[in-house]
Design a protein around this motif. Sequence first.
Motif: not given
Length: 451
Positions: A1-17
């Motif tokens: 499977m091809r992968t990407e590096n960016a960490t997905p974030q939700s709009w509130g930027h809480y929590p960061t996982v």
Amino acid sequence: MRTENATPQSWGHYPTVKPAQVTPIFWRNELPDLTNVKQPLLPFAYGRSYGDSCLNEGGITLDMSHLRRFIAFDEQAGVLRCEAGVSLADVLELVVPRGWFLPVSPGTKFVSIGGAIANDIHGKNHHKAGTFGRYVISFELLRSNGERLQCSATENEALFRATIGGLGLTGVILWAEFRLKPIVNPYIVMDSIRFESLDEFFDISAESDHDYEYTMSWVDILIGGAALCRGKFMRGNHNQEAALATKPVKKQFPLAIPINLPTFVLNSLTVKAFNEVYYHVQREKRVHKIVPYDPFFYPLDSIHEWYRLYGKRGFLQYQFVVPFTTGHDAMHDILGRIRKSGEGSFLTVLKKFGDISSPGMLSFPRPGLTLALDFSYHGKKTLALLNDLDTIVRQSGGVVYPAKDARMTPESFQAYYPQWHEFEQYIDPHFSSSFWRRVTPSEVALLPVNG
Ligand SMILES: Cc1cc2nc3c(=O)[nH]c(=O)nc-3n(C[C@H](O)[C@H](O)[C@H](O)COP(=O)(O)OP(=O)(O)OC[C@H]3O[C@@H](n4cnc5c(N)ncnc54)[C@H](O)[C@@H]3O)c2cc1C
């Protein structure tokens, strides 16, 4: 499977996982093999959900934002089929010049069709039109065993209802077909009416709900006293003048917030000051105007990355709906508790939901009064406040919106959505999210499907 590096974030930027891996999906005829995955899977599109329902700590995030092609448009009937990563902004660009509009639209157009279905989103016309899911005719769902299922009200019907509002847990929506709404031109005839109390809000709502397709209110909840709140009631309809169909719409050029503001900038004093100015900037009781659809539906889209206003620690949104019978008392208790906490909600939106039922098994909207609030994240203090609000919402017979949640307890979720047991049987055994693991005891299968 091809992968990407960016960490997905939700709009509130809480929590960061952090997920273990981000896998992009580019083509419908070249799908990744999900049968041998060892971590839980979850689709992610544009991260316009606020909390952790679109996040998958330690799992595999399937990035849907590249699956973004139109497939078919029946211009006579107003039926569009497109890939799930197509955004509402893409749809509007295609269909508005051809006399069509979205049947339901949230407060931002940077939402994907897949995300709109997975959260069965609602808009300013809920009292007239219900949720987005009502307009979905069919979609194709990819399951982790490689099956590709067509789902509609007559084919795989239960999976269709589970996927609408199903938080991305039933599989990957590859494309969807849905109905649009005819319009004459891209303009909205609108009123903005100042109200001085919750009772006055109810009065204006009662006189507007029948004649206006779109209603919502900005509210100042920090005024205290018997009035409970004040605000501006916005109501509007699509303009019907054929002559305006060819009038060019001025393009909006979004402002940007280049850095995260320091956390102390938004506090109850600055929010009070902002509210005072915003409330009084409209001197007349009622302002009537004709505006392009963009500033009416998406005022926040004119500020890029506005989550940065809340600083590096992010913010939490809290949206609940309570039945009309308990609405006034619930608002009294909730606003009192917020004022006591010293926390200020910068953007607060109040609306009445109507009684058009949602097709989704887990959908949030139901008849009642809904309030959406934003709180800067100040650690335990903010979490304690929201837990107290949950108690009031539960006692009032209301529910909280999972698309905007980052902290509700399993007890609260399961009390709000007792139908989660029925829903659970449609979850793909290899799909899960940080939200789902937080609010239910369910274990996700971590072993290879064929292993
Ligand atoms: C400014 C603003 C205003 C908003 N106003 C409203 C509003 O008025 N009403 C409202 O209801 N919501 C509103 N929202 C919330 C937003 O509409 C929803 O959270 C929406 O689902 C986000 O879509 P997305 O494409 O960004 O998906 P994401 O946030 O990336 O994901 C949302 C969910 O969709 C699932 N998903 C995404 N793509 C797929 C796919 N292809 N197949 C299966 N599942 C998928 C994800 O797993 C996740 O569970 C608002 C958000 C913002 C930031």
